[in-house]
Design a protein around this motif. Structure first.
Motif, PDB file in Angstrom:
ATOM      1  N   ASN A  77       0.919  -1.385  -0.063  1.00 39.02           N
ATOM      2  CA  ASN A  77      -0.049   0.133   0.007  1.00 39.02           C
ATOM      3  C   ASN A  77       0.841   1.145   0.031  1.00 39.02           C
ATOM      4  O   ASN A  77       0.705   2.144  -0.470  1.00 39.02           O
ATOM      5  CB  ASN A  77      -0.921  -0.124   1.187  1.00 39.02           C
ATOM      6  CG  ASN A  77      -2.239  -0.611   0.760  1.00 39.02           C
ATOM      7  OD1 ASN A  77      -2.471  -1.098  -0.295  1.00 39.02           O
ATOM      8  ND2 ASN A  77      -2.928  -0.809   2.039  1.00 39.02           N
TER       9      ASN A  77
ATOM     10  N   ASP B  57     -12.203   2.163   9.211  1.00 37.49           N
ATOM     11  CA  ASP B  57     -12.537   0.674   9.115  1.00 37.49           C
ATOM     12  C   ASP B  57     -13.601   0.564   7.948  1.00 37.49           C
ATOM     13  O   ASP B  57     -13.492  -0.715   7.560  1.00 37.49           O
ATOM     14  CB  ASP B  57     -13.127   0.299  10.450  1.00 37.49           C
ATOM     15  CG  ASP B  57     -13.265  -1.130  10.598  1.00 37.49           C
ATOM     16  OD1 ASP B  57     -12.485  -1.897  10.055  1.00 37.49           O
ATOM     17  OD2 ASP B  57     -14.510  -1.552  11.110  1.00 37.49           O
TER      18      ASP B  57
ATOM     19  N   TYR C 178     -13.876   1.592   5.135  1.00 37.24           N
ATOM     20  CA  TYR C 178     -13.275   1.152   3.641  1.00 37.24           C
ATOM     21  C   TYR C 178     -12.555   0.017   3.843  1.00 37.24           C
ATOM     22  O   TYR C 178     -12.579  -0.763   2.587  1.00 37.24           O
ATOM     23  CB  TYR C 178     -12.027   2.399   3.412  1.00 37.24           C
ATOM     24  CG  TYR C 178     -12.791   3.936   3.540  1.00 37.24           C
ATOM     25  CD1 TYR C 178     -13.632   4.288   2.578  1.00 37.24           C
ATOM     26  CD2 TYR C 178     -12.426   4.883   4.426  1.00 37.24           C
ATOM     27  CE1 TYR C 178     -14.065   5.636   2.418  1.00 37.24           C
ATOM     28  CE2 TYR C 178     -12.882   5.918   4.586  1.00 37.24           C
ATOM     29  CZ  TYR C 178     -13.671   6.283   3.400  1.00 37.24           C
ATOM     30  OH  TYR C 178     -14.321   7.585   3.464  1.00 37.24           O
ATOM     31  N   THR C 179     -11.581  -0.620   4.580  1.00 34.55           N
ATOM     32  CA  THR C 179     -11.143  -1.848   4.703  1.00 34.55           C
ATOM     33  C   THR C 179     -12.161  -2.712   4.517  1.00 34.55           C
ATOM     34  O   THR C 179     -12.087  -3.844   4.122  1.00 34.55           O
ATOM     35  CB  THR C 179     -10.498  -2.032   5.966  1.00 34.55           C
ATOM     36  OG1 THR C 179     -11.068  -1.576   7.159  1.00 34.55           O
ATOM     37  CG2 THR C 179      -9.080  -1.087   5.926  1.00 34.55           C
TER      38      THR C 179
ATOM     39  N   LYS D 211     -12.741  -5.944   1.842  1.00 38.65           N
ATOM     40  CA  LYS D 211     -12.993  -7.139   2.318  1.00 38.65           C
ATOM     41  C   LYS D 211     -14.271  -7.931   1.727  1.00 38.65           C
ATOM     42  O   LYS D 211     -14.299  -9.201   1.305  1.00 38.65           O
ATOM     43  CB  LYS D 211     -13.145  -7.636   4.206  1.00 38.65           C
ATOM     44  CG  LYS D 211     -11.734  -7.201   4.498  1.00 38.65           C
ATOM     45  CD  LYS D 211     -11.720  -7.404   6.241  1.00 38.65           C
ATOM     46  CE  LYS D 211     -10.501  -7.112   6.874  1.00 38.65           C
ATOM     47  NZ  LYS D 211     -10.567  -6.951   8.169  1.00 38.65           N
TER      48      LYS D 211
END
Length: 170
Positions: A58, A79, A81-82, A86
């Motif tokens: 990244n 969180d 965005y992650t 996922k």
């Protein structure tokens, strides 16, 4: 003197045309026999191939983005965005064979498209409906919201009554 120069050139050109017409028929036969191969332009983002982009960390990838996106990543991703990445990973894994993965719906219009998202299908909310967007390599480094328009473009002078049919109220 100009006639003297043109005559040998014309004779040589006629001989070349006869010779080339003979070769053209041979070439036409060869071209007809061989299937035509299409060559596709290989995608690169700022001089880096897609395979290399997928292998990058990244931190290396962020250095290739423009300043606004570099700043966003530097300040830290939340969180949500992650979680979206996922979900996209899981949808891609669940897809079988050559079919497209199931769309993942999101309100995150300000999510930056990263190489890992390529091939995924995202439903991006525009304030009314979720517009389906298939992520392509050319979209790297842009926002999801850029592909889900929030307004209906105005078509001036098209709909409704024609301009010349004005009827006064009285």
């Amino acid at each position: 003197s100009s006639l003297i120069l043109k005559e040998p050139f014309c004779i040589a050109r006629d001989a070349a045309e006869q010779h080339s017409s003979f070769n053209m028929s041979e070439e036409d036969a060869l071209v007809a026999a061989a299937p035509k191969k299409r060559t596709f332009r290989k995608f690169s983002f700022r001089g880096t191939d897609l395979d290399q982009l997928l292998d990058m960390t990244n931190d290396e990838l962020v250095l290739m983005f423009r300043a606004r996106i570099r700043r966003k990543f530097k300040r830290g991703l939340q969180d949500k965005y992650t979680r979206l990445v996922k979900k996209l990973r899981a949808a891609k894994k669940a897809a079988t064979g050559g079919e497209k993965p199931e769309a993942v719906r999101t309100h995150l219009r300000n999510m930056v498209i990263v190489p890992e998202m390529i091939g995924s299908v995202v439903g991006v909310y525009n304030g009314k409906v979720f517009n389906t967007v298939e992520i392509k390599p050319e979209m790297i480094g842009t926002y999801l919201g850029e592909y889900s328009i929030t307004y209906r473009p105005v078509s001036h002078g098209r709909g409704g009554q024609a301009g010349g049919k004005f009827v006064p109220l009285s």
